[in-house]
Design a protein around this motif. Sequence first.
Motif, PDB file in Angstrom:
ATOM      1  N   ASP A  50      -1.025  13.170  -2.686  1.00 53.45           N
ATOM      2  CA  ASP A  50      -2.466  13.072  -2.467  1.00 53.45           C
ATOM      3  C   ASP A  50      -2.670  12.256  -1.198  1.00 53.45           C
ATOM      4  OD1 ASP A  50      -5.171  12.546  -2.444  1.00 53.45           O
ATOM      5  OD2 ASP A  50      -5.283  11.933  -4.540  1.00 53.45           O
ATOM      6  N   LEU A  51      -3.172  12.879  -0.154  1.00 53.33           N
ATOM      7  CA  LEU A  51      -3.299  12.204   1.141  1.00 53.33           C
ATOM      8  C   LEU A  51      -4.369  11.123   1.146  1.00 53.33           C
ATOM      9  CD1 LEU A  51      -2.931  15.296   3.500  1.00 53.33           C
ATOM     10  CD2 LEU A  51      -1.197  13.587   2.962  1.00 53.33           C
ATOM     11  N   VAL A  52      -5.197  11.093   0.105  1.00 52.04           N
ATOM     12  CA  VAL A  52      -6.210  10.051  -0.006  1.00 52.04           C
ATOM     13  C   VAL A  52      -5.641   8.790  -0.642  1.00 52.04           C
ATOM     14  CG1 VAL A  52      -8.455   9.460  -1.038  1.00 52.04           C
ATOM     15  CG2 VAL A  52      -8.081  11.737  -0.088  1.00 52.04           C
ATOM     16  N   ALA A  53      -4.593   8.954  -1.451  1.00 54.75           N
ATOM     17  CA  ALA A  53      -3.993   7.815  -2.147  1.00 54.75           C
ATOM     18  C   ALA A  53      -3.298   6.890  -1.150  1.00 54.75           C
ATOM     19  CB  ALA A  53      -2.998   8.300  -3.188  1.00 54.75           C
ATOM     20  N   PRO A  54      -3.330   5.578  -1.391  1.00 58.18           N
ATOM     21  CA  PRO A  54      -2.654   4.625  -0.498  1.00 58.18           C
ATOM     22  C   PRO A  54      -1.157   4.949  -0.387  1.00 58.18           C
ATOM     23  CG  PRO A  54      -4.086   3.477  -2.037  1.00 58.18           C
ATOM     24  CD  PRO A  54      -4.019   4.895  -2.507  1.00 58.18           C
ATOM     25  N   HIS A  55      -0.640   4.874   0.804  1.00 60.92           N
ATOM     26  CA  HIS A  55       0.785   5.166   1.017  1.00 60.92           C
ATOM     27  C   HIS A  55       1.247   4.467   2.280  1.00 60.92           C
ATOM     28  CE1 HIS A  55       4.593   7.247   1.421  1.00 60.92           C
ATOM     29  NE2 HIS A  55       4.239   7.672   2.620  1.00 60.92           N
ATOM     30  N   GLU A  56       2.399   3.831   2.173  1.00 61.79           N
ATOM     31  CA  GLU A  56       2.995   3.166   3.334  1.00 61.79           C
ATOM     32  C   GLU A  56       4.097   4.052   3.889  1.00 61.79           C
ATOM     33  OE1 GLU A  56       5.275  -1.018   4.528  1.00 61.79           O
ATOM     34  OE2 GLU A  56       4.158  -0.854   2.636  1.00 61.79           O
ATOM     35  N   THR A  57       3.954   4.479   5.121  1.00 61.95           N
ATOM     36  CA  THR A  57       4.939   5.365   5.735  1.00 61.95           C
ATOM     37  C   THR A  57       6.310   4.696   5.795  1.00 61.95           C
ATOM     38  OG1 THR A  57       3.228   6.369   7.109  1.00 61.95           O
ATOM     39  CG2 THR A  57       5.512   6.694   7.795  1.00 61.95           C
ATOM     40  N   PRO A  58       7.352   5.355   5.279  1.00 64.22           N
ATOM     41  CA  PRO A  58       8.699   4.777   5.352  1.00 64.22           C
ATOM     42  C   PRO A  58       9.115   4.573   6.814  1.00 64.22           C
ATOM     43  CG  PRO A  58       8.647   6.695   3.910  1.00 64.22           C
ATOM     44  CD  PRO A  58       7.349   6.670   4.632  1.00 64.22           C
ATOM     45  N   VAL A  59       9.999   3.645   7.019  1.00 63.53           N
ATOM     46  CA  VAL A  59      10.483   3.357   8.375  1.00 63.53           C
ATOM     47  C   VAL A  59      11.907   3.876   8.510  1.00 63.53           C
ATOM     48  CG1 VAL A  59      11.008   1.567  10.066  1.00 63.53           C
ATOM     49  CG2 VAL A  59       9.030   1.306   8.539  1.00 63.53           C
ATOM     50  N   ALA A  60      12.122   4.750   9.479  1.00 65.88           N
ATOM     51  CA  ALA A  60      13.470   5.252   9.736  1.00 65.88           C
ATOM     52  C   ALA A  60      14.311   4.164  10.395  1.00 65.88           C
ATOM     53  CB  ALA A  60      13.400   6.486  10.634  1.00 65.88           C
ATOM     54  N   LYS A  61      15.609   4.385  10.448  1.00 63.63           N
ATOM     55  CA  LYS A  61      16.496   3.405  11.052  1.00 63.63           C
ATOM     56  C   LYS A  61      16.441   3.438  12.573  1.00 63.63           C
ATOM     57  CE  LYS A  61      19.727   3.244   7.160  1.00 63.63           C
ATOM     58  NZ  LYS A  61      21.140   3.421   6.710  1.00 63.63           N
ATOM     59  N   ILE A  62      15.778   4.451  13.116  1.00 61.37           N
ATOM     60  CA  ILE A  62      15.540   4.525  14.561  1.00 61.37           C
ATOM     61  C   ILE A  62      14.051   4.814  14.759  1.00 61.37           C
ATOM     62  CG2 ILE A  62      17.874   5.344  15.107  1.00 61.37           C
ATOM     63  CD1 ILE A  62      16.641   8.164  15.417  1.00 61.37           C
ATOM     64  N   PRO A  63      13.473   4.434  15.897  1.00 63.08           N
ATOM     65  CA  PRO A  63      12.061   4.737  16.139  1.00 63.08           C
ATOM     66  C   PRO A  63      11.850   6.254  16.268  1.00 63.08           C
ATOM     67  CG  PRO A  63      12.872   3.043  17.645  1.00 63.08           C
ATOM     68  CD  PRO A  63      14.068   3.634  16.983  1.00 63.08           C
ATOM     69  N   ILE A  64      10.879   6.801  15.537  1.00 60.42           N
ATOM     70  CA  ILE A  64      10.566   8.222  15.638  1.00 60.42           C
ATOM     71  C   ILE A  64       9.052   8.421  15.687  1.00 60.42           C
ATOM     72  CG2 ILE A  64      12.655   8.967  14.415  1.00 60.42           C
ATOM     73  CD1 ILE A  64      10.781   9.602  11.996  1.00 60.42           C
ATOM     74  N   SER A  65       8.657   9.570  16.170  1.00 58.82           N
ATOM     75  CA  SER A  65       7.274  10.019  16.114  1.00 58.82           C
ATOM     76  C   SER A  65       7.318  11.511  15.822  1.00 58.82           C
ATOM     77  CB  SER A  65       6.552   9.737  17.436  1.00 58.82           C
ATOM     78  OG  SER A  65       7.210  10.381  18.512  1.00 58.82           O
ATOM     79  N   VAL A  66       6.177  12.102  15.456  1.00 57.90           N
ATOM     80  CA  VAL A  66       6.162  13.530  15.160  1.00 57.90           C
ATOM     81  C   VAL A  66       5.185  14.233  16.091  1.00 57.90           C
ATOM     82  CG1 VAL A  66       6.787  13.153  12.750  1.00 57.90           C
ATOM     83  CG2 VAL A  66       4.378  13.403  13.368  1.00 57.90           C
ATOM     84  N   ARG A  67       5.487  15.474  16.384  1.00 56.50           N
ATOM     85  CA  ARG A  67       4.634  16.312  17.220  1.00 56.50           C
ATOM     86  C   ARG A  67       4.907  17.772  16.887  1.00 56.50           C
ATOM     87  NH1 ARG A  67       8.115  18.569  20.685  1.00 56.50           N
ATOM     88  NH2 ARG A  67       9.804  17.352  21.654  1.00 56.50           N
ATOM     89  N   ALA A  68       4.047  18.651  17.354  1.00 56.22           N
ATOM     90  CA  ALA A  68       4.261  20.087  17.165  1.00 56.22           C
ATOM     91  C   ALA A  68       5.545  20.504  17.885  1.00 56.22           C
ATOM     92  CB  ALA A  68       3.072  20.871  17.716  1.00 56.22           C
ATOM     93  N   MET A  69       6.251  21.423  17.287  1.00 60.12           N
ATOM     94  CA  MET A  69       7.492  21.909  17.887  1.00 60.12           C
ATOM     95  C   MET A  69       7.183  22.735  19.129  1.00 60.12           C
ATOM     96  SD  MET A  69      10.468  24.122  15.997  1.00 60.12           S
ATOM     97  CE  MET A  69      12.130  24.224  16.685  1.00 60.12           C
TER      98      MET A  69
END
Length: 238
Positions: A50-69
């Motif tokens: 549920d995207l409305v529910a509180p959630h803390e994004t996990p942290v990867a072991k390296i810095p990452i970001s997301v974007r369209a392929m």
Amino acid sequence: MQDNSSAGTTLTRYARFARTTLESGTFIPTMRSVGKRALSTSHSYGLKRDLVAPHETPVAKIPISVRAMRDDDVEHILDIHAEVDTAERWERQTRGRLLDQGIGSPYVAVNSDDEPCYVQWLFSADDNDDVQSFFHGIFPVLGPDEALLEGAFTPVRHQGKRIMSAGMSMIAEKATDLGARYVVTFVGTDNIASLKGCERAGFLPYVDRLEKRLAGRRRMEFQEMDAARVEETRVLKP
């Protein structure tokens, strides 16, 4: 009766698939996959966030970001001619088939050098017809406020860095741009590593899926979970 143009398209698709299988050296895992279609039973969990529910994004072991392929990402993450083992080459090939269909929205998680380390497809309710056709009915029809994540893949050289859970968490949030509140995904009950990654990304079990194949015919069964069943199936205990 199938018209000539449709039949021709189907034959072309199968011919391309056969050629790719031979070129990539994935004949054996492909035949195993085909064999399972003749007689098999598989059990998966459907997980929902549920995207409305509180959630803390996990942290990867390296810095990452997301974007369209992008088109230039393919050679870095889905190249079937790369020097990888047969198992990974087959994983790349199956994602390549999905990419070739041009359905859904593929996203990548990238490192600080903008190198793709993880890929996953996001589908909205507008993609229902394509999803049902390509995946042969293994997913429930999406409601107007639902989205589906499928096709997750992390190259072996990027595994072990908790990229999946972080990347999946961030890609799921892109579903709000599609008008979705809920995002679902499906994972085999024996894939404990992926189940853990999904839970870290905010996904909890909500439905049992049983897939039975006999002589090429498939029967799907979906059974909603009650609260007790949800807690029983969680792999990360609160």
